[in-house]
Design a protein around this motif. Structure first.
Motif, PDB file in Angstrom:
ATOM      1  N   ARG A   1      -6.606  13.757  49.851  1.00  0.00           N
ATOM      2  CA  ARG A   1      -6.348  14.573  48.659  1.00  0.00           C
ATOM      3  C   ARG A   1      -6.696  13.802  47.389  1.00  0.00           C
ATOM      4  NH1 ARG A   1      -4.620  19.416  47.989  1.00  0.00           N
ATOM      5  NH2 ARG A   1      -3.695  20.042  46.023  1.00  0.00           N
TER       6      ARG A   1
ATOM      7  N   SER B   1       0.245  19.947  44.039  1.00  0.00           N
ATOM      8  CA  SER B   1       0.899  20.590  45.177  1.00  0.00           C
ATOM      9  C   SER B   1       0.016  20.474  46.414  1.00  0.00           C
ATOM     10  CB  SER B   1       1.157  22.065  44.878  1.00  0.00           C
ATOM     11  OG  SER B   1       1.573  22.719  46.063  1.00  0.00           O
ATOM     12  N   PRO B   2       0.583  19.996  47.526  1.00  0.00           N
ATOM     13  CA  PRO B   2      -0.222  19.888  48.742  1.00  0.00           C
ATOM     14  C   PRO B   2      -0.624  21.256  49.294  1.00  0.00           C
ATOM     15  CG  PRO B   2       2.071  19.349  49.192  1.00  0.00           C
ATOM     16  CD  PRO B   2       1.941  19.537  47.705  1.00  0.00           C
ATOM     17  N   HIS B   3      -0.004  22.304  48.762  1.00  0.00           N
ATOM     18  CA  HIS B   3      -0.304  23.660  49.219  1.00  0.00           C
ATOM     19  C   HIS B   3      -1.448  24.303  48.428  1.00  0.00           C
ATOM     20  CE1 HIS B   3       3.234  23.191  51.620  1.00  0.00           C
ATOM     21  NE2 HIS B   3       3.961  22.951  50.535  1.00  0.00           N
ATOM     22  N   THR B   4      -1.872  23.649  47.349  1.00  0.00           N
ATOM     23  CA  THR B   4      -2.979  24.169  46.558  1.00  0.00           C
ATOM     24  C   THR B   4      -4.276  23.611  47.123  1.00  0.00           C
ATOM     25  OG1 THR B   4      -1.572  24.179  44.590  1.00  0.00           O
ATOM     26  CG2 THR B   4      -3.959  24.339  44.231  1.00  0.00           C
ATOM     27  N   PRO B   5      -5.121  24.482  47.671  1.00  0.00           N
ATOM     28  CA  PRO B   5      -6.362  23.980  48.266  1.00  0.00           C
ATOM     29  C   PRO B   5      -7.341  23.488  47.193  1.00  0.00           C
ATOM     30  CG  PRO B   5      -6.318  26.372  48.342  1.00  0.00           C
ATOM     31  CD  PRO B   5      -4.990  25.924  47.799  1.00  0.00           C
TER      32      PRO B   5
END
Length: 167
Positions: free
Chosen positions: A21, A46-50
């Motif tokens: 990331r 956010s790790p959920h935002t690609p």
């Protein structure tokens, strides 16, 4: 509160976010101005935002860099910023000296250094030419950030080749 370059602090944040990331964020960043990362957001976000890879960057490229940084970490690169005051002190004897060789300067219009406040005025307002009197050409590549040799390799190579051919 923002992250500093204190030893260990950025490394912890990078470990939390993950090497892949961090590398992807570095290579695809298009935020103008100096890098400031609020602690509540974190560099990885956010790790959920690609993060969508641009056409010039493949998963294979990212994986290559991840493999290398997983071996040695980010401390070496971060130490460059940690030593900035020392660098200024060590290079002080050359303050004000001109660069007196032919130069072709190539920069991306989205490069974090080019978009730092005051830099465009310095480059285009005569300050750069005063310090680099043999500046032959200034190229600002549109839609390109810090990694211009990767983002537009053919165009970058053509600029370099054209410049070298003059000599």
């Amino acid at each position: 509160m923002y992250y500093t370059v204190e030893p260990g602090e950025a490394e912890e944040e990078f470990a939390r976010a993950g090497t892949a990331r961090i590398i992807t964020k570095f290579l695809t960043s298009r935020r103008p101005g100096p890098l400031c990362v609020p602690k509540e957001v974190g560099f990885g976000g956010s790790p959920h935002t690609p993060i969508v890879l641009p056409s010039w960057l493949s998963e294979e490229d990212v994986n290559y860099y991840v493999t290398k940084f997983d071996q040695k970490g980010f401390t070496g690169g971060l130490n460059y910023y940690r030593a900035m005051d020392l660098t200024w002190e060590l290079t002080a004897p050359w303050t004000g000296l001109q660069i007196k060789v032919p130069v072709k300067f190539i920069v991306g219009d989205e490069d974090v250094t080019y978009t730092t406040p005051g830099i465009k005025e310095y480059i285009h307002g005569g300050g750069f030419k005063r310090n680099v009197p043999f500046l032959q050409e200034l190229v600002v590549m549109e839609g390109v950030a810090h990694f211009l040799n990767q983002e537009k390799p053919e165009e970058t190579s053509a600029h370099i080749y054209d410049f070298i051919q003059r000599f």
